[in-house]
Enzyme design. Structure first.
Site, PDB file in Angstrom:
ATOM      1  N   GLU A 111      15.995 -13.304 -28.355  1.00  0.00           N
ATOM      2  CA  GLU A 111      16.455 -13.948 -29.598  1.00  0.00           C
ATOM      3  C   GLU A 111      17.099 -12.953 -30.554  1.00  0.00           C
ATOM      4  OE1 GLU A 111      12.710 -12.074 -30.923  1.00  0.00           O
ATOM      5  OE2 GLU A 111      13.335 -13.091 -29.076  1.00  0.00           O
TER       6      GLU A 111
ATOM      7  N   HIS B  59      12.501  -9.835 -25.912  1.00  0.00           N
ATOM      8  CA  HIS B  59      12.959 -10.640 -27.055  1.00  0.00           C
ATOM      9  C   HIS B  59      14.471 -10.886 -26.997  1.00  0.00           C
ATOM     10  CE1 HIS B  59       9.299 -10.765 -29.611  1.00  0.00           C
ATOM     11  NE2 HIS B  59       8.976  -9.712 -28.888  1.00  0.00           N
TER      12      HIS B  59
ATOM     13  N   CYS C 133       7.588 -13.625 -25.377  1.00  0.00           N
ATOM     14  CA  CYS C 133       6.541 -12.691 -25.779  1.00  0.00           C
ATOM     15  C   CYS C 133       5.176 -13.380 -25.868  1.00  0.00           C
ATOM     16  CB  CYS C 133       6.929 -11.974 -27.073  1.00  0.00           C
ATOM     17  SG  CYS C 133       6.001 -10.441 -27.332  1.00  0.00           S
TER      18      CYS C 133
END
Length: 261
Positions: free
Chosen positions: A222, A220, A113
């Protein structure tokens, strides 16, 4: 048994009450531990920035995280920042200097990001400050009123470059990802190669051409990394690259010891 690789995460500078704090989102730290099998090391983003060559010489990887702030636009053009655009000059000063030095060392880099945008700017690229206002692009922002599990849920498909790193991880040329960004790549940085695009043509991922591990992702991965095989595969690939780098670093150190004996 080899120790887990050390991966640095530059911090965000946040004002809490009267004092500035340096912080990293827990989800990135957790993804490094659970997904990459690495040991996180927080790198303080200060202004003026700390000389970071010694930091990088002790690390086996670098993770550039997302953040609520955006890069100040003077770093990639002369367009003024829009009203209400949140900035973090200390992080800009730290990361934009770290990136070229990390790449020069061959340090594996995973950028997510804001980190994805930092790498693009560090390589001479530019950004759309408001991607949703650029002609031909969709609105890639999340609804801030939604619960987190909705904000981070898969939102749209992406097309992966054939024979690219992500296609190898996904086992095909299509994947589905979340979408929580207001900015995006306008001009791709020098030496960067597109790895994935969204249906509207927005660049969703790139890698560095010329070897080494540098992977930038606009989404994202994660988020709840162990629950999505594609996201987990990305962090495992990063962890493997960090372990290989750590092994080479240890081998070089042993060689120097032998030569000096």
């Amino acid at each position: 048994m080899a120790l887990p690789p050390l991966v640095g995460l530059p911090t965000d500078r946040k004002q809490i009450g009267l004092h500035p704090f340096l912080a990293v989102g827990e989800k990135y730290v957790r993804a490094l531990v659970d997904g990459a099998g690495a040991t996180p090391v927080l790198l303080p983003a200060l202004q003026p920035p700390v000389a970071a060559d010694e930091w990088l010489s002790r690390l086996d990887g670098l993770l550039l995280t997302g953040a609520v702030s955006n890069i100040e636009p003077h770093h990639y053009g002369n367009e003024p920042s829009y009203e209400g655009n949140l900035h973090d000059p200390a992080r800009d000063a730290t990361t934009l200097g770290l990136i070229p030095r990390a790449v020069a060392l061959g340090l594996p880099v995973l950028a997510i990001c804001r980190g994805f945008q930092e790498v693009n700017v560090a390589f001479g690229g530019s950004l759309f400050q408001k991607l949703h206002e650029a002609i031909g692009f969709d609105d890639h922002r999340e609804n801030p009123d939604d619960p987190l599990e909705v904000q981070y849920a898969p939102s749209h498909d992406i097309r992966l470059a054939e024979d690219g790193l992500l296609a190898a991880i996904a086992g095909g040329t299509q994947a589905r990802v979340n979408s929580l960004h207001g900015q995006g790549v306008a001009r791709l940085g020098d030496g960067l190669v597109v790895e994935a695009i969204a249906p509207d043509g927005a660049i969703e991922a790139f890698r560095r051409d010329g070897g080494g591990f540098l992977l930038g992702l606009q989404w994202h991965p994660e988020w709840q990394v162990t629950q999505d095989p594609f996201y987990l595969g990305i962090f495992r690939a990063f962890g493997d690259a960090c372990r290989a780098y750590a092994a080479r670093r240890a081998s070089t150190a042993r060689l120097h010891l032998t030569e000096s004996a």
